[in-house]
Design an enzyme around this catalytic site. Structure first.
Site, PDB file in Angstrom:
ATOM      1  NE  ARG A 188     -44.706   9.221  23.666  1.00  0.00           N
ATOM      2  CZ  ARG A 188     -43.712   9.966  24.137  1.00  0.00           C
ATOM      3  NH1 ARG A 188     -43.963  11.061  24.850  1.00  0.00           N
ATOM      4  NH2 ARG A 188     -42.469   9.623  23.894  1.00  0.00           N
ATOM      5  CD  GLU A 231     -39.821  11.312  26.473  1.00  0.00           C
ATOM      6  OE1 GLU A 231     -39.198  10.316  26.870  1.00  0.00           O
ATOM      7  OE2 GLU A 231     -40.275  11.417  25.315  1.00  0.00           O
ATOM      8  CD1 TRP A 264     -33.946  -2.307  21.542  1.00  0.00           C
ATOM      9  CD2 TRP A 264     -34.588  -0.250  20.938  1.00  0.00           C
ATOM     10  NE1 TRP A 264     -33.446  -1.416  22.475  1.00  0.00           N
ATOM     11  CE2 TRP A 264     -33.828  -0.149  22.109  1.00  0.00           C
ATOM     12  CE3 TRP A 264     -35.103   0.914  20.369  1.00  0.00           C
ATOM     13  CZ2 TRP A 264     -33.563   1.080  22.734  1.00  0.00           C
ATOM     14  CZ3 TRP A 264     -34.840   2.126  20.983  1.00  0.00           C
ATOM     15  CH2 TRP A 264     -34.066   2.214  22.154  1.00  0.00           C
ATOM     16  CG  ASP A 288     -41.984   3.669  26.208  1.00  0.00           C
ATOM     17  OD1 ASP A 288     -42.783   3.020  25.501  1.00  0.00           O
ATOM     18  OD2 ASP A 288     -41.020   4.293  25.734  1.00  0.00           O
ATOM     19  CG  ASP A 304     -34.273  10.613  20.098  1.00  0.00           C
ATOM     20  OD1 ASP A 304     -34.905  11.337  20.885  1.00  0.00           O
ATOM     21  OD2 ASP A 304     -34.803   9.712  19.431  1.00  0.00           O
ATOM     22  CG  HIS A 313     -39.531   1.392  23.338  1.00  0.00           C
ATOM     23  ND1 HIS A 313     -38.579   0.960  22.453  1.00  0.00           N
ATOM     24  CD2 HIS A 313     -39.459   2.730  23.330  1.00  0.00           C
ATOM     25  CE1 HIS A 313     -37.946   1.989  21.935  1.00  0.00           C
ATOM     26  NE2 HIS A 313     -38.458   3.088  22.458  1.00  0.00           N
ATOM     27  CE1 TYR A 373     -36.647   2.424  25.238  1.00  0.00           C
ATOM     28  CE2 TYR A 373     -38.431   2.369  26.845  1.00  0.00           C
ATOM     29  CZ  TYR A 373     -37.667   3.066  25.923  1.00  0.00           C
ATOM     30  OH  TYR A 373     -37.903   4.386  25.714  1.00  0.00           O
ATOM     31  CG  HIS A 424     -37.264   9.288  31.052  1.00  0.00           C
ATOM     32  ND1 HIS A 424     -37.077   8.472  29.972  1.00  0.00           N
ATOM     33  CD2 HIS A 424     -38.195  10.199  30.660  1.00  0.00           C
ATOM     34  CE1 HIS A 424     -37.844   8.867  28.975  1.00  0.00           C
ATOM     35  NE2 HIS A 424     -38.529   9.918  29.369  1.00  0.00           N
ATOM     36  CD  GLU A 442     -43.847   6.620  25.423  1.00  0.00           C
ATOM     37  OE1 GLU A 442     -43.013   6.810  24.523  1.00  0.00           O
ATOM     38  OE2 GLU A 442     -43.673   7.027  26.594  1.00  0.00           O
ATOM     39  CG  ASN A 473     -30.941   8.165  18.137  1.00  0.00           C
ATOM     40  OD1 ASN A 473     -29.750   8.136  17.893  1.00  0.00           O
ATOM     41  ND2 ASN A 473     -31.431   7.859  19.336  1.00  0.00           N
ATOM     42  CG  HIS A 482     -40.079  11.421  21.499  1.00  0.00           C
ATOM     43  ND1 HIS A 482     -39.779  10.481  22.456  1.00  0.00           N
ATOM     44  CD2 HIS A 482     -38.996  11.478  20.671  1.00  0.00           C
ATOM     45  CE1 HIS A 482     -38.582   9.982  22.215  1.00  0.00           C
ATOM     46  NE2 HIS A 482     -38.078  10.572  21.153  1.00  0.00           N
ATOM     47  NE  ARG A 520     -39.789   6.208  30.281  1.00  0.00           N
ATOM     48  CZ  ARG A 520     -39.085   5.887  29.189  1.00  0.00           C
ATOM     49  NH1 ARG A 520     -39.607   6.034  27.985  1.00  0.00           N
ATOM     50  NH2 ARG A 520     -37.846   5.448  29.301  1.00  0.00           N
ATOM     51  CD  GLU A 557     -41.009   7.261  21.090  1.00  0.00           C
ATOM     52  OE1 GLU A 557     -39.902   6.728  20.935  1.00  0.00           O
ATOM     53  OE2 GLU A 557     -41.469   7.545  22.215  1.00  0.00           O
TER      54      GLU A 557
END
Length: 402
Positions: free
Chosen positions: A283, A339, A402, A210, A316, A212, A159, A122, A236, A37, A312, A147, A262
C-alpha cells in the site's frame, strides 16, 4: 528545459496540503504533492530550505538524475519528510515531461494495462446497523469494493468511524486528541460486523477492513483466522510492520489476505515482507514513497513475488497524488486496487482535475501530465490551520498505536 522556479504552496481547503510547483524556462510547469498529515510544515521547510535551491538551473527532463541527487546527495536518507519532499519534485517533473510531450502520464510509463482503476470506498457507522446501511449506500453508488469499519461497544472513538459520512478527516485538533482503545472488545466485535454484512449482501461485494496497526502479531493472527469465513479482500495493517518477521506468525494461522505499507517510505521498508510473501498487497503511496520513480521500483519488485498494489488514497493525500496514482495504477501490471476517499468540494475547487468516477472505477483522463492543477488564487484564501492526528491509549492509560 531548465528549472527556473520552484516554490511551495501551503493551503487548507478543509484540511492542509503542501504542494510544490516547478516552472521551467520554457514556461511549462508541473505540480507535486508533499503533504504529511499533521507534520506539513516540516516538509514545507525541507523543500524551501534544502531542496528548492538545488533545483534551480537543472534540466527538468533528467528525472532520474534529480531523484538520485535528492536521495543519495542528502546522505541522511529515507524518512517521511525527506521522501515526501522527493516525491513532490518527482511528480512535478513527470507532470512537466507529460505536458512538454503532450502525453498523459500513463503513456510515459508504457501505456494503459486496464480500462479503469477499481477503487474501494469507506463505509462506517456507530454500530453494525449503521455500517450495514453505509455499505448499502456504496453499493447503490456503484462501488464493487468497500472497506467496512464499525463502532465498538464500550469505545467512544474507535478508528475509522467518521462524524461526516462523506469526508473522513481524523486530524481534528491543533493538539492531538486522545482516544481509548481495547483490543479484546474489538476482537469480539469485528467478526460480528462481517457476519452481518455477508448475511445482508451475500458473497458479491469485495469487503475490506483496516486494523490500523492496533494488534500484536498473535492478536492479528486471531483476527485474521476469525475473519476467514467472510472472505475478505484484505485485512489492512494488522500489526505494526517495523518488525517484518512478525507477519510470519499471522501467515501461519490464516489465509486472509494481508495489506500493509501506507506508512512506508522506500523499498527497504517492505523488501522482506514482499520477498518472503508475507503480504498480498503493498500500500505504499506515490507521495509517501519518493514519487513515481521509486514506487515503480517497489511495484516491479513486488511483481516478482506476485504481490499486487493497493495504494493508500485517503484525504490526507491531495488530488495531485490521486491523479498521479491513477495514471500509475492504469499502467502497473500487478495492480490490485486503489483506495478512494473523495475530497471536499473546497479541495476539489482548489485542485481542478481530470479524473472521474464511474461504475466502481476511477479514470485518470487523457490530459497531458497527471491532469491535476492548482488554483493559486483560491488556495491563498485557505491559510494553513494546525491540525494533528489523534493518539490512542489503553484503558489503563498506556500509550498505544493510533
Amino acid at each position: 528545459m531548465r528549472i527556473r522556479e520552484a516554490r511551495v504552496i501551503v493551503t487548507s481547503p478543509g484540511r492542509n496540503f503542501v504542494t510544490l510547483k516547478i516552472v521551467t524556462d520554457e514556461g511549462v510547469y508541473g505540480i507535486g504533492d508533499a503533504t504529511l498529515n499533521g507534520r506539513e510544515k516540516a516538509v514545507a521547510s525541507y523543500l524551501e530550505d534544502h531542496v528548492c535551491p538545488l533545483l534551480i538551473g537543472r534540466d527538468a527532463r533528467r528525472i532520474e538524475d534529480i531523484w538520485q541527487l535528492l536521495y543519495r546527495g542528502a546522505y541522511w536518507r529515507r524518512g517521511p519528510v525527506t521522501m515526501r519532499a522527493i516525491a513532490a519534485v518527482d511528480v512535478a517533473l513527470w507532470d512537466i515531461k507529460g505536458k512538454a510531450m503532450g502525453a498523459p502520464l500513463y503513456d510515459l510509463l508504457g501505456g494503459k494495462s486496464r480500462d479503469g482503476v477499481t477503487v474501494y470506498g469507506h463505509a462506517n457507522g456507530r454500530d453494525i446497523a449503521e455500517t450495514t446501511d453505509a455499505v448499502a449506500r456504496y453499493i447503490d453508488l456503484g462501488y464493487h469494493a468497500i472497506r467496512a469499519q464499525s463502532g465498538v461497544p464500550g469505545l467512544d472513538k474507535p478508528y475509522g468511524v467518521s462524524k461526516d459520512k462523506h469526508v473522513y478527516e481524523p486530524a481534528d485538533a491543533a493538539l492531538a486528541s486522545e482516544t481509548i482503545w481495547s483490543t479484546p472488545e474489538y476482537l469480539r466485535h469485528t467478526p460480528r460486523l462481517f457476519d452481518a454484512l455477508r448475511t445482508s449482501f451475500g458473497e458479491a461485494p469485495l469487503l475490506l477492513h483496516d486494523a490500523h496497526h492496533r494488534l500484536t502479531p498473535q492478536e492479528a493472527a486471531k483476527l485474521a483466522k476469525s475473519l476467514e469465513p467472510y472472505d475478505l479482500f484484505w485485512l489492512e495493517d494488522p500489526t505494526p510492520a517495523e518488525n517484518q518477521e512478525s507477519f510470519q506468525l499471522i501467515r501461519q494461522h490464516s489465509t486472509t489476505p494481508l495489506a500493509v505499507g501506507e506508512v512506508f517510505n522506500t523499498l527497504w521498508d517492505c523488501k522482506d515482507l514482499i520477498q518472503n510473501q508475507l503480504i498480498d498487497y503493498i500500500r505504499a503511496t506515490i507521495v509517501g514513497a519518493g514519487g513515481i520513480t521509486h514506487l515503480r521500483r517497489i511495484a516491479d519488485f513486488a511483481a516478482v513475488w506476485q504481490v499486487r498494489t493497493g495504494c493508500h488514497g485517503a484525504t490526507d493525500l491531495s488530488p495531485v497524488t490521486m491523479g498521479a496514482a491513477l495514471h500509475f495504477q492504469s499502467w502497473v501490471p500487478n495492480f490490485g486496487i486503489q483506495e478512494y476517499m473523495p475530497h471536499s468540494a473546497e479541495t476539489d475547487a482548489v485542485f481542478p482535475h481530470h479524473y472521474s468516477f464511474a461504475d466502481g472505477m476511477l479514470h485518470p483522463g487523457d490530459a497531458p501530465g497527471h491532469g491535476v492543477d492548482i488554483d493559486e488564487a483560491l488556495a491563498a484564501t485557505y491559510p494553513y490551520t494546525p491540525r494533528q492526528l489523534p493518539i490512542a491509549r489503553l484503558r489503563d492509560g498506556s500509550m498505544w498505536n493510533w
